[in-house]
Design a protein around this motif. Structure first.
Motif, PDB file in Angstrom:
ATOM      1  N   HIS A  95      22.248   5.400  -7.352  1.00 33.78           N
ATOM      2  CA  HIS A  95      21.171   6.460  -7.176  1.00 33.78           C
ATOM      3  C   HIS A  95      19.760   5.924  -7.478  1.00 33.78           C
ATOM      4  O   HIS A  95      19.579   5.759  -8.796  1.00 33.78           O
ATOM      5  N   ILE A  96      19.005   5.806  -6.654  1.00 33.95           N
ATOM      6  CA  ILE A  96      17.767   5.431  -7.004  1.00 33.95           C
ATOM      7  C   ILE A  96      16.624   6.345  -6.450  1.00 33.95           C
ATOM      8  O   ILE A  96      16.547   6.785  -5.430  1.00 33.95           O
ATOM      9  N   GLU A  97      15.599   6.736  -7.136  1.00 35.74           N
ATOM     10  CA  GLU A  97      14.624   7.577  -6.970  1.00 35.74           C
ATOM     11  C   GLU A  97      13.250   6.867  -7.049  1.00 35.74           C
ATOM     12  O   GLU A  97      13.088   6.139  -8.014  1.00 35.74           O
ATOM     13  N   ILE A  98      12.350   7.461  -6.248  1.00 42.02           N
ATOM     14  CA  ILE A  98      11.044   6.968  -6.311  1.00 42.02           C
ATOM     15  C   ILE A  98      10.133   8.219  -6.614  1.00 42.02           C
ATOM     16  O   ILE A  98      10.105   9.332  -6.122  1.00 42.02           O
ATOM     17  N   GLN A  99       8.992   7.770  -7.633  1.00 42.87           N
ATOM     18  CA  GLN A  99       8.190   8.925  -8.082  1.00 42.87           C
ATOM     19  C   GLN A  99       6.952   8.756  -7.322  1.00 42.87           C
ATOM     20  O   GLN A  99       6.519   7.658  -6.944  1.00 42.87           O
ATOM     21  N   VAL A 100       6.581   9.891  -6.686  1.00 41.99           N
ATOM     22  CA  VAL A 100       5.352  10.102  -5.834  1.00 41.99           C
ATOM     23  C   VAL A 100       4.338  10.929  -6.658  1.00 41.99           C
ATOM     24  O   VAL A 100       4.733  11.950  -7.509  1.00 41.99           O
ATOM     25  N   LEU A 101       3.248  10.606  -6.399  1.00 40.18           N
ATOM     26  CA  LEU A 101       1.974  11.403  -6.721  1.00 40.18           C
ATOM     27  C   LEU A 101       0.859  11.809  -5.621  1.00 40.18           C
ATOM     28  O   LEU A 101       0.767  10.642  -4.857  1.00 40.18           O
ATOM     29  N   ALA A 102       0.502  12.984  -5.351  1.00 42.10           N
ATOM     30  CA  ALA A 102      -0.155  13.321  -4.168  1.00 42.10           C
ATOM     31  C   ALA A 102      -1.445  14.079  -4.538  1.00 42.10           C
ATOM     32  O   ALA A 102      -1.097  15.121  -5.529  1.00 42.10           O
ATOM     33  N   ASP A 103      -2.404  14.063  -4.156  1.00 43.63           N
ATOM     34  CA  ASP A 103      -3.602  14.754  -4.512  1.00 43.63           C
ATOM     35  C   ASP A 103      -4.017  15.927  -3.278  1.00 43.63           C
ATOM     36  O   ASP A 103      -3.493  15.632  -2.297  1.00 43.63           O
ATOM     37  N   THR A 104      -5.020  16.598  -3.402  1.00 49.05           N
ATOM     38  CA  THR A 104      -5.478  17.478  -2.340  1.00 49.05           C
ATOM     39  C   THR A 104      -6.423  17.140  -1.373  1.00 49.05           C
ATOM     40  O   THR A 104      -6.691  17.752  -0.495  1.00 49.05           O
ATOM     41  N   ASN A 105      -6.673  15.682  -1.473  1.00 53.23           N
ATOM     42  CA  ASN A 105      -7.574  15.095  -0.535  1.00 53.23           C
ATOM     43  C   ASN A 105      -6.633  14.046   0.209  1.00 53.23           C
ATOM     44  O   ASN A 105      -7.381  13.144   0.937  1.00 53.23           O
ATOM     45  N   GLY A 106      -5.487  14.043   0.293  1.00 52.41           N
ATOM     46  CA  GLY A 106      -4.355  13.315   1.361  1.00 52.41           C
ATOM     47  C   GLY A 106      -4.448  12.174   0.645  1.00 52.41           C
ATOM     48  O   GLY A 106      -3.619  11.253   1.513  1.00 52.41           O
ATOM     49  N   ASN A 107      -4.407  11.666  -0.487  1.00 54.61           N
ATOM     50  CA  ASN A 107      -4.201  10.382  -1.354  1.00 54.61           C
ATOM     51  C   ASN A 107      -2.733  10.722  -1.681  1.00 54.61           C
ATOM     52  O   ASN A 107      -2.191  11.493  -2.625  1.00 54.61           O
ATOM     53  N   VAL A 108      -1.549   9.793  -1.336  1.00 50.63           N
ATOM     54  CA  VAL A 108      -0.281   9.767  -1.841  1.00 50.63           C
ATOM     55  C   VAL A 108       0.093   8.164  -2.047  1.00 50.63           C
ATOM     56  O   VAL A 108      -0.126   7.359  -1.590  1.00 50.63           O
ATOM     57  N   VAL A 109       0.480   8.134  -3.489  1.00 52.63           N
ATOM     58  CA  VAL A 109       0.995   6.859  -4.124  1.00 52.63           C
ATOM     59  C   VAL A 109       2.404   6.919  -4.714  1.00 52.63           C
ATOM     60  O   VAL A 109       2.895   8.222  -4.943  1.00 52.63           O
ATOM     61  N   HIS A 110       3.142   5.939  -4.853  1.00 52.16           N
ATOM     62  CA  HIS A 110       4.147   6.035  -5.514  1.00 52.16           C
ATOM     63  C   HIS A 110       4.093   5.171  -6.748  1.00 52.16           C
ATOM     64  O   HIS A 110       3.345   4.124  -6.826  1.00 52.16           O
TER      65      HIS A 110
END
Length: 679
Positions: free
Chosen positions: A195-210
């Motif tokens: 069981h492996i999970e990825i942390q993501v972050l996204a802002d209101t300007n369309g930027n998404v990173v893990h």
């Protein structure tokens, strides 16, 4: 611009953790609490606290935010964290919900819809089916899941068609109780997966990173126990592929904020399939914070305030290794049944909680971001291991059956995995919760298991390793601990009667006093003579061994045969609690001749059906006067969102049945009596 005041719509360790980051940022924190939680730690940590009827009461919590003048609400995890209706209510009230848009919660909160959405975005998913017609599923083994659920609650493994009807009924009950929605889905069960999970972050300007992955394969009843980052299985190339898939999953629903995409991974081939997306902060987020140097709560707040992410994917670096262990109020020796009680004494390891003394999250060790931009954990001095504790515990607090049994989290960071595991073990050894039975000794055993040390993990490892992790002597106190308890009782005043004074009213040589001490597994005898705080002896293996104790507040040093051990010690009436090396024992005193022998009591109570845990009677399956067989289900007791089936102890007739659905019961409360027809 960040908010002036934030309401935390949660309790326990996560509410404390959020409050401390708010303090570091100079933001006032507002706690909410139910009447029974008025003295809880998260209430004490906040700048302002307001009472609400329930942590699930949307109107009451939205109203509290308005009354307090809060500009935002942080939901933590659990309760209303993934409730789209709550996110909408916050928006209606003009209060910012620190989380994704309600539409994203809807899309990912429903597992059935989520699978369809990410599949359309090209992310591989596990084969399965949804309502209606789950009763017709025939591809076993299979895993039943609440569609609206999370945290492993309500998940049931089914290996045959014969098991399916009862499994579906149980999963529906749990889903309704935990999430207010009984909709289920079923998926093919992948044997021995990771069981492996990825942390993501996204802002209101369309930027998404893990932010890389977390290994969460060490589970019990589909709930995580120990997590780590990075995974010892994932290569750089695999991390890039899974991270890209997680980012696409987040983009597919217009995600904003911190979220986690969970994958089932074949431990042999490395093939991965999307399971679900948790649209909130995860329990295990600290391991990601410690290897990246980022404060995820701060970043959540900044994104919610409309700020851009202060970094891109190319800026994210993973440094060192972090491991987290979840401390639960549960008894591994009794099939991990929930426990409870008052916290009589408490010791917790670690540098500090997030934002504690000095205002820093421990572990800003070079992972971080260039330029000191927002969301970076302040640096720490030195390069050795770091221990962090996120906890909702407080001395005098009561651990009840109405909330999740997780009490705290112990997290260790080090430059490498082996050192991190050793640091975690030392930290767990320094943990003591007296008054409540916890799983800390089990966590130490699991972290030291050879397969865990080698990184050879899968979600079935814990179940397979249970015989090694739970030896028969788990609940039996070692001889030296029993002797320490007898010495401690021996040194305490026993009452006003001079005949009860140990070593008193005798002629000639000091006599041995036999202490009968009741523990969880029975009654044990220990013999002591002399004055423990000056000079005494204990009888071990038939020989008199010199012994002595030193007390300083709740600290107890016990020397037996020249070897000294240190305990946390507290007395509660006739019961003494001792804690050492992460374990705790309770002893109730019985002088010679006292009839408090559990074996005799058990014989006298043959046929008595007792509650295995404090909780609520959920279902009564038997009727008074009914003939039943040994092992036949009689009742279902629920505690901390977990069901336990209580069975008949023998063949016979239900001669007494006092339990009723909805009735709260204490541990060992009598629920029914089964009388032998031969009696």
């Amino acid at each position: 611009m960040l908010f002036n005041r934030v309401l935390i719509a949660n309790r326990g360790e996560i509410a404390v953790r959020i409050a401390r980051t708010l303090r570091r940022l100079g933001i006032a924190s507002v706690a909410v609490h139910t009447p029974s939680d008025a003295g809880a730690r998260h209430v004490r940590e906040a700048d302002l606290a307001l009472e609400v009827p329930s942590y699930l009461d949307i109107e009451a919590i939205a109203g509290a935010a308005l009354d307090a003048g809060a500009g935002a609400v942080h939901p933590g995890y659990g309760f209303l964290a993934e409730n789209a209706a709550f996110a909408r209510r916050c928006a209606e009230a003009g209060v910012v919900f620190v989380g994704p848009p309600a539409a994203a919660i809807d899309a990912m909160g429903d597992k059935i819809r989520a699978k369809a959405t990410v599949s359309a975005a090209g992310v591989p998913v596990v084969p399965g089916a949804s309502e209606p017609g789950l009763e017709e599923w025939r591809d076993f083994p299979a895993l039943i899941k609440p569609s609206a659920g999370g945290g492993g609650k309500g998940m049931v493994l089914v290996r045959s068609a014969a098991e399916l009807p009862e499994a579906l009924a149980s999963a529906r009950r749990t889903a309704l109780a935990a999430f207010g929605d009984g909709t289920l889905l079923i998926e093919r069960y992948v044997e021995s997966p990771r069981h492996i999970e990825i942390q993501v972050l996204a802002d209101t300007n369309g930027n998404v990173v893990h932010l890389g992955e977390r290994e969460c394969s060490l589970q019990r009843r589909h709930q995580k126990i120990i997590e780590e980052a990075p995974s010892p299985f994932v290569t750089d190339a695999m991390r890039a592929r899974m991270g890209a898939a997680a980012v696409e999953a987040a983009r597919s629903v217009g995600y904003v904020g911190a979220g986690t995409v969970e994958f089932i991974v074949d431990g042999t081939s490395g093939a991965y399939h999307f399971m679900e997306m948790n649209t909130r902060l995860q329990v295990e987020h600290p391991v990601t914070e410690l290897v990246t140097g980022l404060d995820l709560v701060e970043l959540q707040l900044r994104v919610a305030a409309g700020e851009r992410l202060p970094f891109g994917q190319e800026d994210v670096r993973l440094d060192g290794h972090a491991v987290e262990a979840r401390v639960y109020a549960e008894d591994p020796a009794r099939a991990f049944l929930p426990t409870g009680g008052r916290v009589l004494a408490l010791r917790e390891p670690g540098d500090a909680l997030p934002g504690g003394e000095g205002g820093a999250l421990p572990g800003g060790h070079g992972g971080g971001l260039p330029g000191g931009r927002g969301g970076v954990i302040p640096g720490r001095q030195g390069g050795g291991p770091v221990v962090r504790v996120d906890s909702g515990l407080v001395e005098g607090g009561v651990v009840g059956s109405e909330f999740d049994p997780m009490l705290s989290k112990v997290i260790a960071w080090a430059p490498d995995r082996d050192t991190a595991l050793k640091a975690l073990d030392r930290a767990l050894a320094g943990t003591a919760v007296l008054g409540v039975v916890t799983n800390v000794p089990f966590l130490r055993a699991l972290a030291a298991h050879p397969a865990v040390v080698k990184g050879e993990l899968d979600t079935g490892l814990v179940e397979r390793a249970l015989p090694d992790l739970l030896p028969e002597q788990t609940t039996t106190p070692p001889d030296e601990v029993l002797a320490a308890a007898a010495l401690t009782f021996h040194a305490m005043p026993q009452g006003d009667d001079p005949w009860e004074v140990t070593d008193g009213w005798r002629v000639g040589e000091r006599a041995w006093t036999t202490w009968r001490l009741e523990t969880r597994d029975g009654v044990h005898a220990a013999q002591v003579r002399g004055l423990p705080e000056e000079s005494a002896d204990v009888l071990l293996d038939g020989a008199a061994v010199p012994a002595r104790i030193r007390r300083s507040g709740a600290e107890l040093a016990v020397t037996i045969g020249g070897r000294t051990a240190r305990y946390l010690c507290v007395r509660d009436g006739d019961t003494l609690w001792l804690g050492r090396d992460g374990a705790s024992w309770s002893f109730t005193r019985h002088l010679i001749g006292d009839p408090g022998d559990r074996a005799g009591a058990a014989a006298a109570a043959d046929g008595v059906v007792r509650s295995p845990m404090p909780g609520t009677v959920l279902v009564v399956k038997a009727q008074q006067g009914e003939r039943v067989s040994e092992g036949q289900p009689l009742l279902i007791v629920e505690a901390m969102k977990m069901e336990h089936t209580v069975t008949a102890p023998r063949d016979g007739v239900v001669s007494e049945l006092s339990a009723r659905p909805g009735q709260p019961v204490d541990m060992d409360a009598v629920l029914a009596v089964v009388t032998s027809e031969e009696a």
